[in-house]
Design a protein around this motif. Structure first.
Motif, PDB file in Angstrom:
ATOM      1  N   ALA A  78       0.811  -1.160  -0.263  1.00 54.60           N
ATOM      2  CA  ALA A  78       0.337   0.017  -0.269  1.00 54.60           C
ATOM      3  C   ALA A  78       0.532   1.460  -0.574  1.00 54.60           C
ATOM      4  O   ALA A  78       2.179   1.163   0.880  1.00 54.60           O
ATOM      5  CB  ALA A  78      -0.552   0.072   1.239  1.00 54.60           C
ATOM      6  N   LEU A 138      -5.477   6.671   0.492  1.00 58.06           N
ATOM      7  CA  LEU A 138      -4.629   5.792  -0.110  1.00 58.06           C
ATOM      8  C   LEU A 138      -4.147   6.118  -1.924  1.00 58.06           C
ATOM      9  O   LEU A 138      -5.305   6.767  -1.891  1.00 58.06           O
ATOM     10  CB  LEU A 138      -5.150   4.453   0.098  1.00 58.06           C
ATOM     11  N   LEU A 143      -2.303   0.499  -4.296  1.00 58.43           N
ATOM     12  CA  LEU A 143      -2.499  -0.864  -4.048  1.00 58.43           C
ATOM     13  C   LEU A 143      -1.607  -1.814  -4.548  1.00 58.43           C
ATOM     14  O   LEU A 143      -2.291  -1.606  -6.337  1.00 58.43           O
ATOM     15  CB  LEU A 143      -3.360  -0.411  -3.136  1.00 58.43           C
ATOM     16  N   TRP A 165      -4.612   5.034   8.348  1.00 60.02           N
ATOM     17  CA  TRP A 165      -5.212   4.222   6.869  1.00 60.02           C
ATOM     18  C   TRP A 165      -4.845   3.165   6.728  1.00 60.02           C
ATOM     19  O   TRP A 165      -5.678   2.030   6.151  1.00 60.02           O
ATOM     20  CB  TRP A 165      -4.498   5.453   5.992  1.00 60.02           C
ATOM     21  N   HIS A 166      -3.548   2.740   7.593  1.00 58.25           N
ATOM     22  CA  HIS A 166      -3.032   1.272   6.840  1.00 58.25           C
ATOM     23  C   HIS A 166      -3.399   0.965   7.614  1.00 58.25           C
ATOM     24  O   HIS A 166      -3.842  -0.600   6.816  1.00 58.25           O
ATOM     25  CB  HIS A 166      -1.640   1.447   7.058  1.00 58.25           C
ATOM     26  N   THR A 193      -6.240  -0.028   5.779  1.00 54.46           N
ATOM     27  CA  THR A 193      -6.117  -0.521   4.344  1.00 54.46           C
ATOM     28  C   THR A 193      -7.034  -2.918   4.360  1.00 54.46           C
ATOM     29  O   THR A 193      -7.193  -3.329   4.174  1.00 54.46           O
ATOM     30  CB  THR A 193      -5.198  -0.319   3.763  1.00 54.46           C
ATOM     31  N   PHE A 203     -13.814   2.818   4.630  1.00 48.68           N
ATOM     32  CA  PHE A 203     -12.440   2.732   3.720  1.00 48.68           C
ATOM     33  C   PHE A 203     -11.999   3.891   4.283  1.00 48.68           C
ATOM     34  O   PHE A 203     -12.372   4.890   4.806  1.00 48.68           O
ATOM     35  CB  PHE A 203     -12.910   2.883   1.871  1.00 48.68           C
ATOM     36  N   LEU A 250      -8.965   8.019   0.236  1.00 45.01           N
ATOM     37  CA  LEU A 250      -8.141   7.757  -1.284  1.00 45.01           C
ATOM     38  C   LEU A 250      -8.004   9.293  -1.940  1.00 45.01           C
ATOM     39  O   LEU A 250      -8.505   9.123  -1.970  1.00 45.01           O
ATOM     40  CB  LEU A 250      -9.272   6.917  -2.512  1.00 45.01           C
ATOM     41  N   VAL A 253      -5.724   1.605  -7.284  1.00 44.40           N
ATOM     42  CA  VAL A 253      -6.110   1.100  -6.020  1.00 44.40           C
ATOM     43  C   VAL A 253      -6.535  -0.259  -6.272  1.00 44.40           C
ATOM     44  O   VAL A 253      -8.238   0.140  -6.334  1.00 44.40           O
ATOM     45  CB  VAL A 253      -6.570   1.897  -4.770  1.00 44.40           C
ATOM     46  N   LEU A 255      -9.989  -2.111  -3.684  1.00 49.82           N
ATOM     47  CA  LEU A 255     -10.629  -0.901  -3.002  1.00 49.82           C
ATOM     48  C   LEU A 255     -11.632  -0.935  -3.924  1.00 49.82           C
ATOM     49  O   LEU A 255     -12.974  -0.415  -3.471  1.00 49.82           O
ATOM     50  CB  LEU A 255      -9.901   0.011  -2.094  1.00 49.82           C
TER      51      LEU A 255
END
Length: 170
Positions: A19, A26, A29, A55-56, A59, A75, A78, A129, A132
């Motif tokens: 990621a 994000l 990915l 966020w990690h 994700t 989520f 992004l 990404v 997602l």
DNA sequence: CCCACAAGTCGCT
DNA sequence: AGCGACTTGTGGG
């Protein structure tokens, strides 16, 4: 000077994803790559913003949930670049519920460019990404698989995990 | 600016 | 099932 980003690996039962986070969210990915298992080397490993760590985590949860066949509740933000057209496509893609599929034509119509089915395919390929943004849930008009940047095999696997019956055998 | 390519779709044979 | 035409957006020269 630096569109600084932080790359963090996410281990799942399907492999280790990578990621990429920007300061806004994000940004990318990557699928597990055996041949080029890229382990990010951060010059300064110390300072990872708490926001990015959050966020990690989110994700990671999202990935695992989808791989398990469950739709994630939340989520991470992004940070998708690209053209307006691409963003429109990705936005439309995110509306596809887990376990359901749409055709490229449907997406094209959804963004108001019913003839731009091919461009939609291109936008999907440019999707930074995957999973997602469920580009894998997009099939061709005849329910054919179409293509997939991460490998067609991945697409089949992902769909199968979501309980989607592939027309090939059915 | 012009040319070629792309994760498509429809129509004909 | 196989082949070609049409269309839009993106990338390279």
């Amino acid at each position: 000077m630096n569109a600084q980003f932080v790359e963090l690996p996410i281990s799942t039962r399907a492999g280790k994803f990578l990621a990429r986070f920007s300061k806004k969210g994000l940004a990318g990915l990557d699928f597990p790559n055996e041949k080029a298992l890229v382990v990010p080397k951060r010059s300064k490993d110390g300072p990872i913003p708490a926001e990015i760590r959050k966020w990690h985590r989110v994700t990671e949860v999202v990935l695992k949930k989808i791989l398990a066949g469950h739709e994630p509740k939340e989520f991470p933000p992004l940070d998708l670049g690209g053209t307006e057209f691409q963003k429109s496509v990705w936005n439309a893609l995110r509306k596809i519920a887990l376990g359901k599929t749409k055709s490229y034509g449907e997406i094209a119509t959804a963004i108001g460019r019913p003839k731009a089915v091919r461009a939609v395919g291109g936008a999907c390929g440019a999707n930074p990404v995957p999973i997602l943004v469920p580009c894998h849930r997009v099939l061709a008009a005849n329910n054919k698989l179409g293509g997939f940047s991460g490998g067609l095999d991945w697409k089949r696997g992902l769909l199968k995990r979501e309980g989607i019956n592939l027309p090939s055998t059915g």
